[in-house]
Design a protein around this motif. Structure first.
Motif, PDB file in Angstrom:
ATOM      1  N   UNK A  18      12.043 -12.100  62.465  1.00 22.86           N
ATOM      2  CA  UNK A  18      12.445 -13.111  63.433  1.00 22.86           C
ATOM      3  C   UNK A  18      12.421 -14.506  62.869  1.00 22.86           C
ATOM      4  N   UNK A  19      12.040 -14.612  61.593  1.00 23.33           N
ATOM      5  CA  UNK A  19      12.078 -15.903  60.907  1.00 23.33           C
ATOM      6  C   UNK A  19      12.434 -15.657  59.453  1.00 23.33           C
ATOM      7  N   UNK A  20      13.055 -16.631  58.849  1.00 21.29           N
ATOM      8  CA  UNK A  20      13.542 -16.465  57.482  1.00 21.29           C
ATOM      9  C   UNK A  20      12.418 -16.305  56.473  1.00 21.29           C
ATOM     10  N   UNK A  21      11.248 -16.868  56.759  1.00 16.96           N
ATOM     11  CA  UNK A  21      10.129 -16.744  55.825  1.00 16.96           C
ATOM     12  C   UNK A  21       9.695 -15.291  55.676  1.00 16.96           C
ATOM     13  N   UNK A  22       9.621 -14.561  56.803  1.00 15.22           N
ATOM     14  CA  UNK A  22       9.223 -13.152  56.746  1.00 15.22           C
ATOM     15  C   UNK A  22      10.230 -12.342  55.945  1.00 15.22           C
ATOM     16  N   UNK A  23      11.509 -12.613  56.134  1.00  9.22           N
ATOM     17  CA  UNK A  23      12.543 -11.890  55.397  1.00  9.22           C
ATOM     18  C   UNK A  23      12.416 -12.157  53.900  1.00  9.22           C
ATOM     19  N   UNK A  24      12.140 -13.396  53.552  1.00  6.96           N
ATOM     20  CA  UNK A  24      11.980 -13.765  52.138  1.00  6.96           C
ATOM     21  C   UNK A  24      10.802 -13.030  51.514  1.00  6.96           C
ATOM     22  N   UNK A  25       9.726 -12.914  52.258  1.00  3.80           N
ATOM     23  CA  UNK A  25       8.512 -12.244  51.799  1.00  3.80           C
ATOM     24  C   UNK A  25       8.804 -10.791  51.416  1.00  3.80           C
ATOM     25  N   UNK A  26       9.502 -10.084  52.276  1.00  4.34           N
ATOM     26  CA  UNK A  26       9.785  -8.665  52.046  1.00  4.34           C
ATOM     27  C   UNK A  26      10.754  -8.474  50.887  1.00  4.34           C
ATOM     28  N   UNK A  27      11.846  -9.211  50.871  1.00  2.00           N
ATOM     29  CA  UNK A  27      12.861  -9.000  49.847  1.00  2.00           C
ATOM     30  C   UNK A  27      12.320  -9.354  48.462  1.00  2.00           C
ATOM     31  N   UNK A  28      11.495 -10.385  48.362  1.00  2.00           N
ATOM     32  CA  UNK A  28      10.930 -10.771  47.071  1.00  2.00           C
ATOM     33  C   UNK A  28      10.009  -9.680  46.525  1.00  2.00           C
ATOM     34  N   UNK A  29       9.123  -9.177  47.369  1.00  2.00           N
ATOM     35  CA  UNK A  29       8.201  -8.121  46.936  1.00  2.00           C
ATOM     36  C   UNK A  29       8.958  -6.858  46.567  1.00  2.00           C
ATOM     37  N   UNK A  30       9.947  -6.499  47.381  1.00  2.00           N
ATOM     38  CA  UNK A  30      10.760  -5.309  47.132  1.00  2.00           C
ATOM     39  C   UNK A  30      11.458  -5.401  45.781  1.00  2.00           C
ATOM     40  N   UNK A  31      12.029  -6.567  45.487  1.00  2.00           N
ATOM     41  CA  UNK A  31      12.729  -6.755  44.215  1.00  2.00           C
ATOM     42  C   UNK A  31      11.770  -6.669  43.039  1.00  2.00           C
ATOM     43  N   UNK A  32      10.645  -7.338  43.136  1.00  2.00           N
ATOM     44  CA  UNK A  32       9.682  -7.328  42.033  1.00  2.00           C
ATOM     45  C   UNK A  32       9.119  -5.944  41.784  1.00  2.00           C
ATOM     46  N   UNK A  33       8.877  -5.176  42.841  1.00  2.00           N
ATOM     47  CA  UNK A  33       8.380  -3.812  42.660  1.00  2.00           C
ATOM     48  C   UNK A  33       9.417  -2.965  41.937  1.00  2.00           C
ATOM     49  N   UNK A  34      10.681  -3.147  42.280  1.00  2.00           N
ATOM     50  CA  UNK A  34      11.739  -2.403  41.611  1.00  2.00           C
ATOM     51  C   UNK A  34      11.839  -2.728  40.136  1.00  2.00           C
ATOM     52  N   UNK A  35      11.748  -3.998  39.800  1.00  2.00           N
ATOM     53  CA  UNK A  35      11.803  -4.399  38.394  1.00  2.00           C
ATOM     54  C   UNK A  35      10.626  -3.810  37.623  1.00  2.00           C
ATOM     55  N   UNK A  36       9.440  -3.846  38.233  1.00  2.00           N
ATOM     56  CA  UNK A  36       8.252  -3.312  37.571  1.00  2.00           C
ATOM     57  C   UNK A  36       8.356  -1.816  37.326  1.00  2.00           C
ATOM     58  N   UNK A  37       9.108  -1.103  38.193  1.00  2.00           N
ATOM     59  CA  UNK A  37       9.256   0.337  38.070  1.00  2.00           C
ATOM     60  C   UNK A  37      10.523   0.740  37.311  1.00  2.00           C
ATOM     61  N   UNK A  38      11.147  -0.230  36.663  1.00  2.00           N
ATOM     62  CA  UNK A  38      12.328   0.027  35.838  1.00  2.00           C
ATOM     63  C   UNK A  38      13.482   0.599  36.651  1.00  2.00           C
ATOM     64  N   UNK A  39      13.647   0.080  37.851  1.00  2.00           N
ATOM     65  CA  UNK A  39      14.779   0.469  38.691  1.00  2.00           C
ATOM     66  C   UNK A  39      15.792  -0.669  38.728  1.00  2.00           C
ATOM     67  N   UNK A  40      17.024  -0.324  39.060  1.00  2.00           N
ATOM     68  CA  UNK A  40      18.031  -1.359  39.293  1.00  2.00           C
ATOM     69  C   UNK A  40      17.917  -1.803  40.743  1.00  2.00           C
ATOM     70  N   UNK A  41      18.021  -3.109  40.973  1.00  2.00           N
ATOM     71  CA  UNK A  41      17.832  -3.670  42.311  1.00  2.00           C
ATOM     72  C   UNK A  41      19.058  -4.485  42.692  1.00  2.00           C
TER      73      UNK A  41
END
Length: 283
Positions: A18-41
């Motif tokens: 319901x706010x842009x900050x929360x969306x930023x929080x999730x997408x950033x963590x999701x992307x970083x986890x993917x990079x750490x696991x050698x996945x394409x994001x």
């Protein structure tokens, strides 16, 4: 219910914001986890955002994001680009393209593909909401025995409550709305904890434990499932040990936990309590 840090290949997840900050929080963590696991994001961001604004949301000081961006391991795209040359959204076209992108990621040497899809593409493409809902409820084949992970992010300021409720139940996984949150869920056998138990959520953590232990005292045994916690502070671990010793506590408390959590609990005294049983699980 899962924290975003525990998403893995084959997960199809719902999250609302319901706010842009929360969306930023999730997408950033999701992307970083993917990079750490050698996945394409691939990030399918809200169409109203400029691409550089999206990069600014997920970038932090250091070379990792810049290198991943240069290699193509981390990309920003749009639903328009994905379904091109079609200009009208169809589930079949999107499914085809996601399968192609997953295969391409594997051919490029990555362990899989993960996508974050902001659902603002629906009004951007003037798509019918019912068509979108059909796609969401019939996409299981994309995840069956495939290294594909997807978050579908719904802005509660745009989608109707009945649509949000239907999509919440349609997805096999629901995410905590932001990192740092704690979700507590009672069950007939005890309590399930999801997210993070730390200084910010300690009061909530203790309140849920007290209520569960007191309510199940007559049952003789209670289960506390901590396996979905991504962080357990020493203070919260000590609280669990102390609360399990109170007079109103059940005769036996079984704690389901990951090895690191079990080690911490033993360090703060759990190993000296015969009625507190630690059952280690892997997630």
């Amino acid at each position: 219910m899962l924290p975003v840090q525990q998403l893995g290949a084959g997960d199809h997840a719902f999250v609302s914001y319901g706010c842009d900050h929360a969306a930023r929080d999730i997408v950033t963590t999701f992307a970083w986890m993917g990079l750490a696991q050698q996945e394409k994001v691939v990030i399918f961001a809200p169409p109203q955002l400029k691409e550089e604004e999206v990069w600014a949301r997920i970038d932090v000081p250091g070379p990792l994001v810049a290198d991943a961006r240069r290699r193509g391991q981390l990309a920003v795209s749009s639903m328009r680009t994905l379904i091109h040359p079609q200009d009208r959204f169809t589930a079949a076209r999107q499914w085809q393209r996601i399968e192609e992108e997953t295969d391409q990621a594997l051919d490029e040497g990555y362990r899989g593909l993960r996508t974050y899809i902001d659902m603002h593409w629906v009004p951007d493409l003037s798509a019918d909401v019912d068509v979108m809902m059909h796609r969401e409820t019939h996409a299981d084949h994309l995840f069956a025995d495939r290294p594909y992970t997807e978050i579908c992010a719904y802005d509660t300021r745009w989608f109707a409550p009945d649509v949000l409720e239907a999509m919440h139940h349609a997805h096999p996984v629901s995410l905590l709305s932001h990192t740092g949150a704690l979700h507590t869920e009672s069950s007939p056998h005890g309590l399930r904890l999801v997210g993070e138990a730390d200084v910010a959520t300690r009061e909530q953590f203790n309140a849920a434990l007290r209520k569960t232990l007191a309510g199940k005292a007559q049952a003789g045994q209670v289960s506390v499932d901590m396996s979905r916690l991504v962080f357990l502070s020493a203070a919260c671990a000590e609280d669990l040990v102390q609360l399990s010793c109170d007079a109103s506590s059940p005769e036996h408390v079984r704690v389901l936990c990951r090895p690191q959590q079990a080690h911490l609990l033993r360090r703060v005294g759990a190993e000296h309590l015969s009625h507190l049983v630690l059952s280690e699980v892997s997630c």
